[in-house]
Design an enzyme around this catalytic site. Structure first.
Site, PDB file in Angstrom:
ATOM      1  N   GLU A 120     -58.076  -7.527  30.036  1.00  0.00           N
ATOM      2  CA  GLU A 120     -57.545  -8.876  29.852  1.00  0.00           C
ATOM      3  C   GLU A 120     -56.200  -8.995  30.539  1.00  0.00           C
ATOM      4  O   GLU A 120     -55.574  -7.992  30.850  1.00  0.00           O
ATOM      5  CB  GLU A 120     -57.325  -9.157  28.351  1.00  0.00           C
ATOM      6  CG  GLU A 120     -58.585  -9.167  27.546  1.00  0.00           C
ATOM      7  CD  GLU A 120     -58.301  -9.187  26.042  1.00  0.00           C
ATOM      8  OE1 GLU A 120     -57.232  -9.677  25.627  1.00  0.00           O
ATOM      9  OE2 GLU A 120     -59.156  -8.688  25.303  1.00  0.00           O
ATOM     10  N   LYS A 122     -52.228  -9.751  30.480  1.00  0.00           N
ATOM     11  CA  LYS A 122     -51.187  -9.614  29.465  1.00  0.00           C
ATOM     12  C   LYS A 122     -50.225 -10.789  29.638  1.00  0.00           C
ATOM     13  O   LYS A 122     -49.407 -10.812  30.551  1.00  0.00           O
ATOM     14  CB  LYS A 122     -50.455  -8.282  29.623  1.00  0.00           C
ATOM     15  CG  LYS A 122     -49.487  -8.028  28.490  1.00  0.00           C
ATOM     16  CD  LYS A 122     -48.918  -6.625  28.563  1.00  0.00           C
ATOM     17  CE  LYS A 122     -48.075  -6.307  27.349  1.00  0.00           C
ATOM     18  NZ  LYS A 122     -46.919  -7.171  27.180  1.00  0.00           N
ATOM     19  N   ASP A 124     -47.235 -13.253  29.234  1.00  0.00           N
ATOM     20  CA  ASP A 124     -45.837 -12.971  28.955  1.00  0.00           C
ATOM     21  C   ASP A 124     -45.224 -14.143  28.197  1.00  0.00           C
ATOM     22  O   ASP A 124     -44.627 -15.031  28.774  1.00  0.00           O
ATOM     23  CB  ASP A 124     -45.102 -12.738  30.283  1.00  0.00           C
ATOM     24  CG  ASP A 124     -43.755 -12.100  30.057  1.00  0.00           C
ATOM     25  OD1 ASP A 124     -43.472 -11.696  28.915  1.00  0.00           O
ATOM     26  OD2 ASP A 124     -42.978 -12.009  31.014  1.00  0.00           O
ATOM     27  N   TYR A 232     -56.202 -13.872  21.776  1.00  0.00           N
ATOM     28  CA  TYR A 232     -56.933 -12.707  22.278  1.00  0.00           C
ATOM     29  C   TYR A 232     -57.435 -11.755  21.202  1.00  0.00           C
ATOM     30  O   TYR A 232     -58.059 -10.750  21.522  1.00  0.00           O
ATOM     31  CB  TYR A 232     -56.086 -11.933  23.285  1.00  0.00           C
ATOM     32  CG  TYR A 232     -54.653 -11.725  22.825  1.00  0.00           C
ATOM     33  CD1 TYR A 232     -54.351 -10.820  21.829  1.00  0.00           C
ATOM     34  CD2 TYR A 232     -53.624 -12.471  23.381  1.00  0.00           C
ATOM     35  CE1 TYR A 232     -53.056 -10.660  21.385  1.00  0.00           C
ATOM     36  CE2 TYR A 232     -52.318 -12.310  22.956  1.00  0.00           C
ATOM     37  CZ  TYR A 232     -52.042 -11.398  21.957  1.00  0.00           C
ATOM     38  OH  TYR A 232     -50.768 -11.257  21.512  1.00  0.00           O
ATOM     39  N   LYS A 320     -48.586  -2.258  33.101  1.00  0.00           N
ATOM     40  CA  LYS A 320     -47.602  -3.288  33.457  1.00  0.00           C
ATOM     41  C   LYS A 320     -47.302  -3.281  34.941  1.00  0.00           C
ATOM     42  O   LYS A 320     -47.305  -2.221  35.567  1.00  0.00           O
ATOM     43  CB  LYS A 320     -46.313  -3.036  32.676  1.00  0.00           C
ATOM     44  CG  LYS A 320     -46.459  -3.332  31.195  1.00  0.00           C
ATOM     45  CD  LYS A 320     -45.354  -4.271  30.804  1.00  0.00           C
ATOM     46  CE  LYS A 320     -44.981  -4.148  29.363  1.00  0.00           C
ATOM     47  NZ  LYS A 320     -43.729  -4.830  29.091  1.00  0.00           N
ATOM     48  N   CYS A 415     -27.299 -35.365  58.304  1.00  0.00           N
ATOM     49  CA  CYS A 415     -27.386 -34.222  59.218  1.00  0.00           C
ATOM     50  C   CYS A 415     -25.995 -33.633  59.448  1.00  0.00           C
ATOM     51  O   CYS A 415     -25.061 -34.369  59.742  1.00  0.00           O
ATOM     52  CB  CYS A 415     -27.986 -34.685  60.539  1.00  0.00           C
ATOM     53  SG  CYS A 415     -27.929 -33.419  61.801  1.00  0.00           S
ATOM     54  N   CYS A 418     -25.114 -34.508  63.401  1.00  0.00           N
ATOM     55  CA  CYS A 418     -24.914 -35.862  63.960  1.00  0.00           C
ATOM     56  C   CYS A 418     -24.712 -36.923  62.888  1.00  0.00           C
ATOM     57  O   CYS A 418     -24.549 -38.097  63.201  1.00  0.00           O
ATOM     58  CB  CYS A 418     -26.102 -36.234  64.829  1.00  0.00           C
ATOM     59  SG  CYS A 418     -27.610 -36.493  63.886  1.00  0.00           S
ATOM     60  N   CYS A 431     -33.694 -34.245  60.422  1.00  0.00           N
ATOM     61  CA  CYS A 431     -32.822 -35.219  61.077  1.00  0.00           C
ATOM     62  C   CYS A 431     -33.674 -35.991  62.086  1.00  0.00           C
ATOM     63  O   CYS A 431     -34.301 -35.388  62.951  1.00  0.00           O
ATOM     64  CB  CYS A 431     -31.685 -34.478  61.779  1.00  0.00           C
ATOM     65  SG  CYS A 431     -30.841 -35.511  62.982  1.00  0.00           S
ATOM     66  N   CYS A 436     -29.664 -35.689  68.546  1.00  0.00           N
ATOM     67  CA  CYS A 436     -28.837 -34.846  67.681  1.00  0.00           C
ATOM     68  C   CYS A 436     -28.378 -33.590  68.444  1.00  0.00           C
ATOM     69  O   CYS A 436     -29.205 -32.846  68.961  1.00  0.00           O
ATOM     70  CB  CYS A 436     -29.669 -34.464  66.465  1.00  0.00           C
ATOM     71  SG  CYS A 436     -28.897 -33.245  65.415  1.00  0.00           S
TER      72      CYS A 436
HETATM   73  P1  AMP Z   1     -45.046  -5.445  24.277  1.00  0.00           P
HETATM   74  O1  AMP Z   1     -44.411  -6.739  23.854  1.00  0.00           O
HETATM   75  O2  AMP Z   1     -44.649  -5.027  25.662  1.00  0.00           O
HETATM   76  O3  AMP Z   1     -44.917  -4.391  23.228  1.00  0.00           O
HETATM   77  O4  AMP Z   1     -46.592  -5.741  24.412  1.00  0.00           O
HETATM   78  C1  AMP Z   1     -47.356  -6.067  23.288  1.00  0.00           C
HETATM   79  C2  AMP Z   1     -47.564  -7.543  23.221  1.00  0.00           C
HETATM   80  O5  AMP Z   1     -48.282  -8.002  24.331  1.00  0.00           O
HETATM   81  C3  AMP Z   1     -48.394  -7.946  22.076  1.00  0.00           C
HETATM   82  O6  AMP Z   1     -47.667  -8.029  20.906  1.00  0.00           O
HETATM   83  C4  AMP Z   1     -48.872  -9.305  22.499  1.00  0.00           C
HETATM   84  O7  AMP Z   1     -47.965 -10.277  22.055  1.00  0.00           O
HETATM   85  C5  AMP Z   1     -48.766  -9.266  23.994  1.00  0.00           C
HETATM   86  N1  AMP Z   1     -50.031  -9.539  24.678  1.00  0.00           N
HETATM   87  C6  AMP Z   1     -50.149 -10.370  25.736  1.00  0.00           C
HETATM   88  N2  AMP Z   1     -51.396 -10.456  26.188  1.00  0.00           N
HETATM   89  C7  AMP Z   1     -52.143  -9.666  25.371  1.00  0.00           C
HETATM   90  C8  AMP Z   1     -53.538  -9.352  25.322  1.00  0.00           C
HETATM   91  N3  AMP Z   1     -54.418  -9.863  26.203  1.00  0.00           N
HETATM   92  N4  AMP Z   1     -53.925  -8.510  24.356  1.00  0.00           N
HETATM   93  C9  AMP Z   1     -53.043  -7.982  23.473  1.00  0.00           C
HETATM   94  N5  AMP Z   1     -51.733  -8.246  23.480  1.00  0.00           N
HETATM   95  C10 AMP Z   1     -51.264  -9.079  24.409  1.00  0.00           C
HETATM   96 ZN    ZN Z   2     -28.857 -34.559  63.539  1.00  0.00          ZN
END
Ligand code: AMP
Ligand code: ZN
Length: 682
Positions: A120, A122, A124, A232, A320, A415, A418, A431, A436
């Site tokens: 899956e 991850k 952020d 997820y 990561k 510009c 000019c 411009c 120019c």
């Molecule tokens: P970390 O914050 O680096 O410890 O990573 C763990 C966190 O990744 C988990 O607590 C989730 O909030 C997040 N996370 C994001 N995507 C996923 C995913 N597909 N499966 C599980 N955790 C995920």
């Molecule tokens: Zn010009």
């Protein structure tokens, strides 16, 4: 008055929604039927929730929004501590495929039954635990320390992708859905752009912004921010599935947003690596940020066997993305450069910094969009990235080091060269002035450059000096430069002047293809120039070419064909081409094709000069005929000329040519015979 009416309408709307929703609830729970889809029920519930939020004066403890979930429990403030029933774990991390293989090997050693994996993305963002009782969202809790988190349900209810009521029936009575709340990148940029305009500090990244947003007291504000959530995982008893893969599919059926981008893999490492490599490369195309890939053992049974450490499940690992190495420098000055086509490029002059072996002093900021996206301020500490490509770019800003009272960068309105008002086309400012100075100097620079006319000794500085003296306004002026003029330039002595004149003269030998490229028609590079000269053997036919003729050449589409047509429709450009022709530059390719062939043909491959008036036709007509028959016509005496045709009232050219042995003098009659002969031969 108007306000009163509005209020009345809102009150009615709230009452109506409450009545309807109560009816549906009654149908659903007591009669076991439903005349509304779960999705629409959810929509109405959310609408009511938001109206009630905005109008606390219509508070009613029996409202369906309050009766679900929180019934009988204490009323929540925007933040209160909540204990997780199932601990929220972290994930073990790795940045290397080697470690991933080791992790996988260990799993193979512990599991003997059939085994598969789910890969899956991850996400952020901020992890969230969504608690559903009898299908209704009752709590939303942040991860906190894993055991206890903050209750943020008020704000979470504003998130469209989180159902307040699960779709379908017979859900387990208690469910915890785990997901990630985030701010889509586009929304993040919008918020930052607004903040910058109103003089506020832009947010550092979408993740922190999402986390901050969840804590805002005013849910209406949160609603406006349009947070998203992707889920997820599912925790609970008597779940109607027993693999992670099925869990994801079921989550979708329950009305959650899940990512489309997950993969069920066999035991083969190759399949997992394929997913990693793919998303490492394409992560930028997603509308949200991801910081890696999560690989999970698919079967719940196997997950159970592997269990947890104190911190994380043994059955999952996050691969990561390695952050790129960044070097910090400071923005010293900002310059706006005018390109030869008029496009304005912002360039940051930075504190010189050695990055992978070279000293970086300047970094392009591309365009206005980039500046606004990054939210760059004067004096900012810039983090530069120098990846595989050699050109450094600004990857980030170190906001901690932003100067007090630093003002944001705004794009120029006029510009810098000019002062014409800039125009915007396809996100780029340019411009629009054909005269120019900066544009013209850049055009000359391009013309003399090595791959174009290759005129040695005439570089940026020399062009500037000649320009300032008024000797060189456009490329055709180069061929009118006399030694006396050159000697007036600072630092130019006899020897250099001779050298320059010689090089300018020599450039006349360049092939048509190079000359065409040197003209600097936008989008016409070396390749396209070559193709054009192959199809149009002289510039006149190119100037008259229609779009279908141009676009019939491979590599030339509408954009390039339009650019060519526009270029030749500008009076000044036509004039320049005409003057260059007079000076003997190659604007047709017969020299290239037949440098010596047809020595016996009187016209093909020969160069002509006319003086005086012809009686049988105009000089223009004569010129066209010569060119048609493969010859060239010059307007000044030079060493390439084979024949001078003398008409009535001839001028000084005759005298000049008589002094040159290589030029033959023709009367009009003989010239006409030449034409006849050539025509017959053709
Ligand atoms: P970390 O914050 O680096 O410890 O990573 C763990 C966190 O990744 C988990 O607590 C989730 O909030 C997040 N996370 C994001 N995507 C996923 C995913 N597909 N499966 C599980 N955790 C995920
Ligand atoms: Zn010009």
């Amino acid at each position: 008055m108007k306000q009163d009416r509005n209020k009345k309408e809102i009150k009615e709307k709230i009452f109506q929604l409450r009545k309807k929703l109560s009816e549906y609830n009654y149908q659903y729970y007591t009669l076991d039927t439903s005349e509304i889809s779960d999705y629409n029920f959810d929509k109405k519930l959310r609408e009511l929730f938001l109206l009630e939020k905005e109008h606390p004066e219509f508070y009613d403890p029996s409202s369906p929004t309050l009766r679900i979930g929180v019934e009988g429990e204490k009323k929540y403030t925007n933040s209160s501590i909540y204990s997780h029933k199932y601990k929220m774990y972290s994930l073990q991390n790795t940045y290397s495929k080697k470690e991933l293989i080791t992790w996988k090997k260990r799993i193979h050693q512990s599991i003997s039954s059939s085994l598969s994996f789910v890969c899956e993305l991850k996400y952020d963002g901020v992890s969230i635990n969504l608690i559903y009782k009898n299908g209704f969202l009752t709590h939303a809790v942040t991860r906190g320390n894993g055991k206890k988190g903050e209750e943020v349900i008020e704000n979470v209810r504003t998130i469209q992708s989180i159902p307040l009521k699960l779709i379908g029936e017979k859900h387990p009575s208690y469910l915890e859905i785990r997901g990630e709340i985030f701010l889509p990148i586009k929304k993040f940029l919008e918020i930052n752009a607004k903040r910058t305009i109103s003089g506020k500090k832009p947010y550092a990244n979408p993740r922190n912004t999402a986390s901050g947003t969840l804590k805002i007291k005013n849910s209406k504000e949160v609603y406006k921010r349009t947070l998203s959530c992707i889920v997820y995982s599912v925790m609970g008893k008597n779940l109607p599935f027993d693999t992670q893969y099925q869990a994801l599919k079921t989550l979708r059926n329950w009305g959650f947003e899940i990512s489309e981008n997950f993969l069920l893999c066999s035991k083969k490492t190759k399949d997992i690596f394929h997913f990693l490599d793919y998303w490492t490369q394409w992560k930028k195309t997603l509308p949200y940020q991801i910081d890696g890939i999560v690989i999970k053992v698919n079967e719940y049974q196997n997950q159970f066997l592997l269990g947890y450490t104190n911190k994380y499940p043994r059955w999952a690992i996050a691969y990561k993305f390695r952050p790129k190495k960044l070097s910090e420098t400071r923005l010293l000055n900002l310059k706006f450069q005018v390109g030869r086509t008029g496009i304005i490029t912002p360039v940051a002059e930075v504190m010189p910094k050695k990055i992978s072996g070279t000293i970086v002093k300047r970094v392009t900021l591309y365009n206005d969009h980039f500046i606004q996206k990054m939210g760059i301020h004067y004096g900012d500490a810039l983090l530069l990235e120098k990846g595989g490509d050699i050109i450094p770019k600004v990857a980030k800003i170190n906001l901690k080091k932003r100067l007090i009272n630093a003002s944001p960068i705004y794009f120029l309105k006029k510009c810098p060269s000019c002062k014409s008002h800039l125009r915007k086309k396809n996100e780029l400012f340019y411009c629009p002035n054909n005269f120019c100075p900066s544009q013209n100097m850049k055009k000359i620079q391009h013309f003399v450059s090595e791959r174009a006319m290759n005129i040695k000794g005439i570089g940026k500085e020399m062009i500037k000096k000649l320009y300032q003296k008024g000797f060189l306004y456009n490329i055709s002026d180069l061929y009118q430069l006399k030694k006396e003029k050159l000697l007036q330039i600072d630092g130019v002595k006899e020897k250099l002047a001779d050298f320059l004149i010689k090089n300018i003269e020599k450039s006349k030998d360049n092939l048509y293809q190079r000359v065409l490229y040197a003209l600097g028609i936008p989008h016409v590079g070396e390749d396209i120039s070559k193709k054009l000269t192959e199809k149009f053997s002289n510039v006149n036919s190119l100037m008259q070419a229609e779009e279908p003729q141009l676009t019939s050449i491979s590599g030339i589409g509408k954009k390039i064909s339009e650019s060519i047509k526009t270029f030749f429709s500008i009076k000044e450009n036509k004039k320049i081409v005409e003057i260059l022709m007079k000076h003997g530059l190659n604007f047709s390719d017969f020299y290239k094709k037949n440098p010596v062939k047809n020595q016996y043909s009187p016209i093909e491959g020969k160069s002509f000069l006319f003086t005086g008036r012809l009686s049988s036709m105009t000089r223009n007509k004569a010129k066209k005929l010569v060119e048609l028959l493969g010859g060239r016509v010059f307007h000044t005496v030079n060493k390439k000329i084979h024949f001078l045709v003398v008409g009535k009232n001839f001028g000084s050219k005759l005298e000049k040519c008589m002094k040159k042995n290589h030029i033959k003098i023709l009367t009009e009659d003989i010239f006409m015979k030449f034409l006849e002969q050539e025509k017959k031969e053709k």
